[in-house]
Design a protein around this motif. Sequence first.
Motif, PDB file in Angstrom:
ATOM      1  N   UNK A  61       0.695  -1.269   0.024  1.00 39.70           N
ATOM      2  CA  UNK A  61      -0.041   0.130  -0.033  1.00 39.70           C
ATOM      3  C   UNK A  61       0.825   1.469  -0.193  1.00 39.70           C
ATOM      4  N   UNK A  62       2.207   1.180  -0.364  1.00 39.88           N
ATOM      5  CA  UNK A  62       2.869   2.430  -0.414  1.00 39.88           C
ATOM      6  C   UNK A  62       3.703   2.544  -1.609  1.00 39.88           C
ATOM      7  N   UNK A  63       3.432   3.675  -2.302  1.00 42.51           N
ATOM      8  CA  UNK A  63       2.866   4.952  -1.490  1.00 42.51           C
ATOM      9  C   UNK A  63       1.456   5.247  -1.747  1.00 42.51           C
ATOM     10  N   UNK A  64       0.715   6.071  -0.933  1.00 38.16           N
ATOM     11  CA  UNK A  64      -0.569   6.567  -1.356  1.00 38.16           C
ATOM     12  C   UNK A  64      -1.668   5.963  -0.610  1.00 38.16           C
ATOM     13  N   UNK A  65      -1.337   4.919   0.126  1.00 37.36           N
ATOM     14  CA  UNK A  65      -2.525   4.041   0.657  1.00 37.36           C
ATOM     15  C   UNK A  65      -2.062   3.904   1.945  1.00 37.36           C
ATOM     16  N   UNK A  66      -1.246   4.449   2.754  1.00 37.28           N
ATOM     17  CA  UNK A  66      -0.553   4.031   3.689  1.00 37.28           C
ATOM     18  C   UNK A  66      -1.459   4.006   5.105  1.00 37.28           C
ATOM     19  N   UNK A  67      -2.790   4.664   4.979  1.00 36.06           N
ATOM     20  CA  UNK A  67      -3.854   4.279   6.078  1.00 36.06           C
ATOM     21  C   UNK A  67      -4.007   2.813   6.134  1.00 36.06           C
ATOM     22  N   UNK A  68      -3.940   1.988   5.253  1.00 34.47           N
ATOM     23  CA  UNK A  68      -4.199   0.509   5.063  1.00 34.47           C
ATOM     24  C   UNK A  68      -2.849  -0.200   5.643  1.00 34.47           C
ATOM     25  N   UNK A  69      -1.750   0.188   5.124  1.00 31.40           N
ATOM     26  CA  UNK A  69      -0.381  -0.459   5.389  1.00 31.40           C
ATOM     27  C   UNK A  69       0.520   0.272   4.956  1.00 31.40           C
ATOM     28  N   UNK A  70       1.918  -0.148   5.048  1.00 34.12           N
ATOM     29  CA  UNK A  70       3.048   0.432   4.477  1.00 34.12           C
ATOM     30  C   UNK A  70       4.132  -0.726   4.556  1.00 34.12           C
ATOM     31  N   UNK A  72       7.043  -0.647   6.112  1.00 33.15           N
ATOM     32  CA  UNK A  72       7.600  -1.105   7.226  1.00 33.15           C
ATOM     33  C   UNK A  72       6.605  -1.864   8.031  1.00 33.15           C
ATOM     34  N   UNK A  73       5.322  -1.592   8.167  1.00 33.49           N
ATOM     35  CA  UNK A  73       4.454  -2.418   9.110  1.00 33.49           C
ATOM     36  C   UNK A  73       3.870  -3.853   8.372  1.00 33.49           C
ATOM     37  N   UNK A  74       3.982  -3.732   7.079  1.00 36.82           N
ATOM     38  CA  UNK A  74       3.618  -5.012   6.428  1.00 36.82           C
ATOM     39  C   UNK A  74       4.796  -6.005   6.417  1.00 36.82           C
ATOM     40  N   UNK A  75       5.715  -5.435   5.952  1.00 34.07           N
ATOM     41  CA  UNK A  75       7.120  -6.536   6.042  1.00 34.07           C
ATOM     42  C   UNK A  75       7.553  -6.834   7.523  1.00 34.07           C
ATOM     43  N   UNK A 109      12.228   2.704  -0.018  1.00 32.19           N
ATOM     44  CA  UNK A 109      12.191   1.451   0.701  1.00 32.19           C
ATOM     45  C   UNK A 109      13.467   1.296   1.686  1.00 32.19           C
ATOM     46  N   UNK A 110      14.499   1.671   1.172  1.00 31.65           N
ATOM     47  CA  UNK A 110      15.855   1.633   1.530  1.00 31.65           C
ATOM     48  C   UNK A 110      15.878   1.621   3.220  1.00 31.65           C
ATOM     49  N   UNK A 111      16.307   0.722   3.933  1.00 30.07           N
ATOM     50  CA  UNK A 111      16.555   0.853   5.299  1.00 30.07           C
ATOM     51  C   UNK A 111      15.292   0.639   6.093  1.00 30.07           C
ATOM     52  N   UNK A 112      14.065   0.506   5.350  1.00 31.09           N
ATOM     53  CA  UNK A 112      12.484   0.756   6.086  1.00 31.09           C
ATOM     54  C   UNK A 112      12.001  -0.579   6.178  1.00 31.09           C
ATOM     55  N   UNK A 113      12.599  -1.637   5.146  1.00 34.66           N
ATOM     56  CA  UNK A 113      11.867  -3.105   5.123  1.00 34.66           C
ATOM     57  C   UNK A 113      12.390  -4.233   6.058  1.00 34.66           C
ATOM     58  N   UNK A 114      11.524  -4.917   6.877  1.00 31.56           N
ATOM     59  CA  UNK A 114      12.208  -5.763   7.452  1.00 31.56           C
ATOM     60  C   UNK A 114      12.412  -7.159   6.832  1.00 31.56           C
ATOM     61  N   UNK A 115      11.840  -7.366   5.565  1.00 31.28           N
ATOM     62  CA  UNK A 115      12.350  -8.487   4.523  1.00 31.28           C
ATOM     63  C   UNK A 115      12.820  -7.884   3.269  1.00 31.28           C
ATOM     64  N   UNK A 116      13.276  -8.731   2.527  1.00 28.46           N
ATOM     65  CA  UNK A 116      13.747  -8.317   1.325  1.00 28.46           C
ATOM     66  C   UNK A 116      13.007  -8.007   0.271  1.00 28.46           C
ATOM     67  N   UNK A 117      13.187  -7.207  -0.649  1.00 30.36           N
ATOM     68  CA  UNK A 117      11.982  -6.672  -1.349  1.00 30.36           C
ATOM     69  C   UNK A 117      12.419  -6.513  -2.785  1.00 30.36           C
ATOM     70  N   UNK A 427       8.897 -11.926  19.047  1.00 30.97           N
ATOM     71  CA  UNK A 427       9.339 -10.639  19.211  1.00 30.97           C
ATOM     72  C   UNK A 427      10.375 -10.308  17.908  1.00 30.97           C
ATOM     73  N   UNK A 428       9.711  -9.152  17.291  1.00 31.72           N
ATOM     74  CA  UNK A 428      10.424  -8.744  16.192  1.00 31.72           C
ATOM     75  C   UNK A 428      11.695  -7.832  16.446  1.00 31.72           C
ATOM     76  N   UNK A 429      12.768  -8.172  15.771  1.00 29.87           N
ATOM     77  CA  UNK A 429      13.950  -7.212  15.753  1.00 29.87           C
ATOM     78  C   UNK A 429      13.747  -5.961  15.207  1.00 29.87           C
ATOM     79  N   UNK A 430      13.644  -4.836  15.835  1.00 32.68           N
ATOM     80  CA  UNK A 430      13.197  -3.733  15.483  1.00 32.68           C
ATOM     81  C   UNK A 430      14.170  -2.721  14.460  1.00 32.68           C
ATOM     82  N   UNK A 431      15.171  -3.580  13.950  1.00 25.78           N
ATOM     83  CA  UNK A 431      16.159  -3.091  13.176  1.00 25.78           C
ATOM     84  C   UNK A 431      15.852  -3.849  11.716  1.00 25.78           C
TER      85      UNK A 431
END
Length: 440
Positions: A61-70, A72-75, A109-117, A427-431
């Motif tokens: 949902x990113x860009x533009x629909x980030x009230x649903x997800x983004x 960072x949150x979905x990864x 996306x750089x530095x903001x995704x918990x999974x590879x993209x 627990x998710x590693x927050x980095x």
Amino acid sequence: MLITNAHIINEGHETAADLLIRNGRIEKIAKKIDAPAGVEVFDAAGHWLLPGVIDDQVHFREPGLTHKGDLYTESRAAVAGGTTSYFDMPNNKPAITTRKLLAEKYANAAGRSFANYAFYFGGANDNLEEIAALQPDEACALKVFMGASTGNMLVDDPKTLEGIFSRCPLMVVTHCEDTPMILANEAAAREKYGEDVPISEHPRIRSEAACYKSTELATGLAKKYGANLHVLHLTTARELSFFTPGPVKGKKITVEACAHHLYFSEADYATLGNLIKCNPAIKTEADRKALLHAVMEDRIDVIATDHAPHTAEEKANSYFKAPSGLPLVQHSLLMLIELVKRGELNLRTVVNKTSHAVAERFGIRDRGYVREGYFADLVLVDPHGTTTVKKEDILYKCGWSPVEGRTFPARILATWVNGGLAYRDGVVNEKPLGERMHFS
């Protein structure tokens, strides 16, 4: 890190072994590895160690629909479910239909995704020259909506479709539903029910015939022009006739099934309603069983999620106002393992369809397998544990799941992304550890 006492399931084999990770990659796999000085030891205690899930179809949902997800949150939810890599769709706001917008999305996306993209480029009726200019590693593939979509992304001009299939330098990935047939079905439903159409009509509005007609067109164009085609989220037994059984390597026309189409049937609309409203629609139990059989015979090549969150308020609307799509990445692997425990799938096939075959089909570099020299993208599963999906544990920004309240017969214990522990024991590693994927 040294992972000891693992039950590795990989490339059709099951092996008891240790695995040494160094500099983000798997350095060594052996029956017994002595821990080098200063290396952290992780005891897998005989649990299943699998290659991380590579989900070839998500809408974060990113860009533009980030009230649903983004991103960072979905990864973040994805790594909690054992998904270590994902391909995000281009129907954003703005739609990713220019190479400039695609580059901006990668930069964001750089530095903001918990999974590879990796990101798809979007086809439209007016961007054929941009499509023809795409470079091999610029996007994971070209996404073409041959059914209803948002904005200008419905590609329904026959000349444009011919141009895409004849000129696109990347694989063409399609959503196949015939829009005129769907619109006619919607009109008939309105005539019968007014605006209060029951959700049970969804698989008749987004009908088998609408899916079949569009898939026939896509596969016909691919054969005519020798194009590389991957058809997304197949839902009907009838469409299976367009695809052939066999290993994914060497195929030019492949097909995907989604976890929810393998798990749910139209009987579930009675209890879940709009929560499982998606396009294409979840259809009959006979279709579900045919899809499962096609996975097992290697006619269906890949399993994904089509993760597509909407807010609970949006989903609570009436049929025509409620958007289609459901969030799945946190629980998709558990859903598939339940199907394994039921005897409807087997684990080696699940590993193949969610990791190996995705890497093979898209040409992902150094991912998708538990191999020396490959990136250490891994998931550890306790096959004897259980997971009850509770609202407070749901990590999607939308805060709900269609499997809330269910208890799955397995537990995700840990997830590694590029050699780092991204998730462990709830627990998710927050980095964020995710990196951009690359393609050969």
